[in-house]
Design a protein around this motif. Structure first.
Motif, PDB file in Angstrom:
ATOM      1  N   LEU A 251      22.204  46.653  37.204  1.00 17.32           N
ATOM      2  CA  LEU A 251      21.999  44.594  37.412  1.00 17.32           C
ATOM      3  C   LEU A 251      21.198  44.647  37.847  1.00 17.32           C
ATOM      4  N   ASP A 252      20.764  45.517  38.847  1.00 11.69           N
ATOM      5  CA  ASP A 252      20.035  44.361  40.163  1.00 11.69           C
ATOM      6  C   ASP A 252      18.323  44.884  39.651  1.00 11.69           C
ATOM      7  N   PRO A 253      17.489  45.435  38.876  1.00 10.36           N
ATOM      8  CA  PRO A 253      16.623  45.644  38.196  1.00 10.36           C
ATOM      9  C   PRO A 253      16.621  44.023  37.596  1.00 10.36           C
ATOM     10  N   ILE A 254      17.641  44.488  36.852  1.00  5.93           N
ATOM     11  CA  ILE A 254      16.935  43.008  35.473  1.00  5.93           C
ATOM     12  C   ILE A 254      17.650  41.575  36.175  1.00  5.93           C
ATOM     13  N   VAL A 255      18.714  41.109  37.017  1.00  2.33           N
ATOM     14  CA  VAL A 255      18.614  39.715  36.868  1.00  2.33           C
ATOM     15  C   VAL A 255      18.081  40.028  38.751  1.00  2.33           C
ATOM     16  N   GLY A 256      17.704  41.076  39.214  1.00  2.91           N
ATOM     17  CA  GLY A 256      17.649  40.752  40.623  1.00  2.91           C
ATOM     18  C   GLY A 256      18.668  41.771  41.947  1.00  2.91           C
ATOM     19  N   GLY A 367      18.991  33.048  32.900  1.00  2.00           N
ATOM     20  CA  GLY A 367      18.536  32.213  32.081  1.00  2.00           C
ATOM     21  C   GLY A 367      17.588  32.519  30.372  1.00  2.00           C
ATOM     22  N   ALA A 368      17.507  34.171  30.657  1.00  4.23           N
ATOM     23  CA  ALA A 368      16.504  34.644  29.384  1.00  4.23           C
ATOM     24  C   ALA A 368      16.954  35.485  29.086  1.00  4.23           C
ATOM     25  N   VAL A 369      18.009  36.297  29.898  1.00  2.70           N
ATOM     26  CA  VAL A 369      18.950  37.228  30.021  1.00  2.70           C
ATOM     27  C   VAL A 369      20.232  37.278  28.848  1.00  2.70           C
ATOM     28  N   ASN A 370      20.025  37.890  27.384  1.00  2.00           N
ATOM     29  CA  ASN A 370      20.610  37.433  26.618  1.00  2.00           C
ATOM     30  C   ASN A 370      22.455  38.284  26.761  1.00  2.00           C
ATOM     31  N   MET A 371      23.176  37.374  26.552  1.00  2.20           N
ATOM     32  CA  MET A 371      24.412  37.820  27.665  1.00  2.20           C
ATOM     33  C   MET A 371      25.415  38.827  26.569  1.00  2.20           C
ATOM     34  N   ALA A 372      24.857  38.667  25.338  1.00  4.12           N
ATOM     35  CA  ALA A 372      25.573  39.694  24.365  1.00  4.12           C
ATOM     36  C   ALA A 372      25.185  41.423  24.997  1.00  4.12           C
ATOM     37  N   GLU A 373      24.094  41.013  24.888  1.00  5.07           N
ATOM     38  CA  GLU A 373      22.884  42.825  24.745  1.00  5.07           C
ATOM     39  C   GLU A 373      24.009  43.158  26.681  1.00  5.07           C
ATOM     40  N   LEU A 374      24.024  42.173  27.370  1.00  8.45           N
ATOM     41  CA  LEU A 374      23.889  42.410  28.361  1.00  8.45           C
ATOM     42  C   LEU A 374      25.661  43.159  28.824  1.00  8.45           C
ATOM     43  N   GLU A 375      25.608  42.459  28.306  1.00  5.09           N
ATOM     44  CA  GLU A 375      27.915  42.810  27.762  1.00  5.09           C
ATOM     45  C   GLU A 375      28.072  44.233  27.517  1.00  5.09           C
ATOM     46  N   ALA A 376      26.970  44.284  26.526  1.00  2.00           N
ATOM     47  CA  ALA A 376      27.491  45.905  26.195  1.00  2.00           C
ATOM     48  C   ALA A 376      26.553  46.967  27.072  1.00  2.00           C
ATOM     49  N   MET A 377      25.683  46.968  27.460  1.00  2.00           N
ATOM     50  CA  MET A 377      24.554  47.706  28.644  1.00  2.00           C
ATOM     51  C   MET A 377      26.616  47.745  29.421  1.00  2.00           C
ATOM     52  N   VAL A 378      27.435  46.964  29.860  1.00  2.00           N
ATOM     53  CA  VAL A 378      28.104  47.045  31.194  1.00  2.00           C
ATOM     54  C   VAL A 378      29.193  47.692  30.733  1.00  2.00           C
ATOM     55  N   ALA A 379      29.614  47.299  29.622  1.00  2.00           N
ATOM     56  CA  ALA A 379      30.986  48.356  28.527  1.00  2.00           C
ATOM     57  C   ALA A 379      30.450  49.773  28.843  1.00  2.00           C
ATOM     58  N   ALA A 380      29.189  49.556  28.107  1.00  6.11           N
ATOM     59  CA  ALA A 380      28.990  50.966  28.034  1.00  6.11           C
ATOM     60  C   ALA A 380      28.312  52.402  29.858  1.00  6.11           C
ATOM     61  N   ALA A 381      28.465  51.306  30.220  1.00  4.39           N
ATOM     62  CA  ALA A 381      27.917  51.827  31.354  1.00  4.39           C
ATOM     63  C   ALA A 381      29.533  52.496  32.131  1.00  4.39           C
ATOM     64  N   ALA A 382      30.476  51.311  32.351  1.00  2.31           N
ATOM     65  CA  ALA A 382      31.919  51.314  32.518  1.00  2.31           C
ATOM     66  C   ALA A 382      32.448  52.029  32.197  1.00  2.31           C
ATOM     67  N   GLY A 383      32.413  53.200  30.688  1.00  2.00           N
ATOM     68  CA  GLY A 383      32.411  53.441  29.921  1.00  2.00           C
ATOM     69  C   GLY A 383      34.038  52.884  29.368  1.00  2.00           C
ATOM     70  N   ILE A 384      33.551  51.393  28.799  1.00  9.24           N
ATOM     71  CA  ILE A 384      35.611  51.298  28.021  1.00  9.24           C
ATOM     72  C   ILE A 384      34.921  51.332  27.467  1.00  9.24           C
ATOM     73  N   ASP A 385      36.682  51.299  26.888  1.00  4.42           N
ATOM     74  CA  ASP A 385      37.883  52.139  24.926  1.00  4.42           C
ATOM     75  C   ASP A 385      38.819  51.219  24.920  1.00  4.42           C
ATOM     76  N   ALA A 386      37.724  51.015  23.677  1.00  3.79           N
ATOM     77  CA  ALA A 386      38.607  48.914  23.145  1.00  3.79           C
ATOM     78  C   ALA A 386      40.147  49.596  23.076  1.00  3.79           C
ATOM     79  N   GLU A 387      40.141  50.819  22.291  1.00  6.63           N
ATOM     80  CA  GLU A 387      41.562  51.906  21.788  1.00  6.63           C
ATOM     81  C   GLU A 387      42.067  51.526  22.850  1.00  6.63           C
ATOM     82  N   ARG A 388      42.343  51.862  24.590  1.00  3.53           N
ATOM     83  CA  ARG A 388      42.778  52.118  25.620  1.00  3.53           C
ATOM     84  C   ARG A 388      43.408  50.911  25.564  1.00  3.53           C
ATOM     85  N   GLY A 389      43.030  49.917  25.663  1.00  3.29           N
ATOM     86  CA  GLY A 389      43.006  48.367  26.329  1.00  3.29           C
ATOM     87  C   GLY A 389      42.223  48.169  27.042  1.00  3.29           C
TER      88      GLY A 389
END
Length: 533
Positions: A251-256, A367-389
């Protein structure tokens, strides 16, 4: 006292009298340093050299060895808190033999040496207890050799052997560790102790070892957990920090820097599970291993041998019992090839049951960041598994920058104060260095002047002596001129005041010549050379 020694001593005193105050001070300091050095050297040379007789002794062993040394009249020293006994180097091997012969050797208190004194008439119970004590002593001695451990005690609980295998209990062990002052055992050292004890006892698992320190803190409890789950808590915190750092670095290179806050909460499973699964499958297009087919067929006629029982067990013939009949039985048996797959799965503790990630992004920076894309990037970086809850939340919020600005101001003020302090330290160092250099220059000038005074005797004379020498020179010139005049009859009158003054001056010059003949001669040679020029 011989004449040569007295004259040398007199010249030394004369040289000392010619020293200035600074030279005398330096001479006294040098003499004091020389005397102290000679005293220290003589003390060190006369002091006996000590070497360790025994190290890492228990208090009882140290006391027994000290008593033995006192009886023998040997000088000793105690170091390392009384655990090391030092004796003179030339008596080390002699005293080791005498201490061992007296029976107070520290190596004879425990360990497998206990088995040496067992007799042939010892009962089985005595043998078992002695073997357990010996094993406890050997393990305790090994743990005591670890860095930072001062004393260790091991207690083993070994169940009796029984013919009922299902009722056999596992052996357990408890370890008491006393560390040195100011030393704490690390997690790696505790795990080393646990594995050492479990590997030394047959059938003992690492989860059956308890480690306790001298303060009563449980470092490792039976069951594999530390004090109040310390080990598992550390692993959980380490996992959360690792995931949060991964997301933050993205996140630091994206939002500072400082524009996003990440929080990770994880639930880890520390239960070790085992599962064995067997699967049988018939492979395709593979012929059977064995095949067998059987056919039974009968044809014939005759009376029926059976019927329906009537009253009083009298058989009643069935209708149509007489006639023909056919029988056919066909059996087929095939033994096919079957594949067997056995899978044994052991689940290691520390797997993730569920985790949640929360990210707050500064509204001014996102302000100019797409929150949906940012959320998807965070989920991928954290290894989120929806089936696991797993749950991930990314929100855009307005940050309070007052604290950050105050902290930045405080940092700037601290940096300014530190810079001023550094400048003041540099100035102080420059002043001290300049003072030292100035003192050295003044000392060099004083030494140079003293050397010039020794080389030029005219500089050693004060103003009064120079005036007397000038008057003596004028008197010699007058006497030389008077020798060229004709002799006059001597006056009968007595000496005048002027003659008396000249005589006194001549006497002073004579005294000066007697006191400093070499310097006066050098001065007169200089005058005569100047007069010839």
């Amino acid at each position: 006292m011989p004449q040569q020694i007295s004259s040398a001593f007199g010249r030394l005193l004369a040289s000392v009298r010619e020293f200035t105050v600074a030279q005398r001070t330096l001479a006294l300091i040098g003499a004091a340093v020389l005397v102290l050095g000679l005293v220290a050297l003589s003390t060190w040379m006369t002091r006996p050299q000590f070497s360790p007789l025994y190290t890492d002794l228990a208090p009882a062993d140290a006391s027994a060895i000290v008593d033995q040394l006192t009886t023998e009249g040997v000088v000793y020293e105690l170091t390392n808190g009384g655990t090391t006994v030092m004796v003179p180097t030339d008596r080390v091997y002699d005293m080791r033999l005498k201490v061992a012969a007296s029976g107070v050797s520290p190596t004879a208190d425990g360990g497998y040496s206990l088995l040496d004194d067992m007799g042939m008439t010892s009962s089985e119970f005595q043998q078992d207890v002695t073997y357990k004590r010996a094993l406890e002593g050997e393990i305790a001695a090994t743990i005591s050799a670890m860095s930072g451990v001062e004393l260790a005690t091991v207690k083993l609980a070994m169940p009796e052997e029984t013919v009922f295998v299902a009722e056999t209990a596992d052996p357990t062990a408890s370890v008491f560790v006393q560390t040195k002052s100011g030393v704490s055992l690390t997690e790696d050292q505790v795990q080393s102790i646990v594995h050492l004890v479990s590997a030394s006892v047959e059938g003992m698992a690492t989860t059956d070892v308890a480690v306790i320190d001298s303060t009563g803190t449980v470092l490792s409890a039976v069951g594999g957990a530390g004090a109040a789950g310390t080990s598992s808590n550390k692993q959980t915190l380490a996992y959360e920090e690792r995931v949060a750092q991964s997301i933050q670095s993205m996140l630091d290179p994206i939002v500072g820097p400082g524009r996003a806050v990440v929080s990770v909460t994880a639930d880890l499973d520390y239960d070790a599970t085992e599962r064995t699964e067997e699967v049988f499958e018939a492979p395709e297009d593979v012929p059977a291993l064995t095949e067998r087919s059987t056919v039974e067929e009968y044809t014939g006629n005759g009376n029926a041998a059976t019927g329906v029982l009537g009253p009083d067990n009298i058989a009643v013939p069935a209708n149509g019992a007489n006639g023909t009949g056919e029988y056919r039985n066909e059996t087929s048996e095939s033994n096919n090839a079957v594949n067997k797959v056995t899978e044994h799965t052991v689940t290691a503790p520390g797997t993730v049951r569920r985790q949640s990630v929360s990210v707050a992004v500064d509204q001014a920076a996102a302000g100019a960041v797409n929150m949906a894309e940012l959320e998807a990037m965070v989920a991928a970086a954290a290894g989120i598994d929806a089936e696991r809850g797993d749950v991930v939340t990314v929100a855009r919020l307005a940050f309070d920058t007052a604290g950050a600005e105050a902290a930045q101001t405080a940092l700037e003020e601290a940096a300014a104060i530190e810079a001023e302090q550094a400048a003041a330290d540099r100035m102080r160092m420059m002043i001290i260095t300049g003072g030292v250099l100035l003192a050295l220059i003044v000392l060099a000038i004083i030494i140079a002047r003293s050397r010039r005074k020794k080389e030029d005797p005219r500089e050693t004379l004060d103003l009064g002596e120079l005036q007397l020498l000038e008057e003596a020179r004028a008197l010699q010139a007058a006497e030389a001129a008077a020798d060229q005049l004709p002799e006059l009859p001597q006056a009968v009158e007595g000496p005048t005041d002027e003659q008396l003054a000249i005589e006194r001056k001549r006497s002073d010059v004579a005294d000066l010549v007697d006191e400093q003949p070499e310097q006066v001669a050098e001065l007169l040679r200089g005058w005569m050379g100047a007069g010839s020029r």
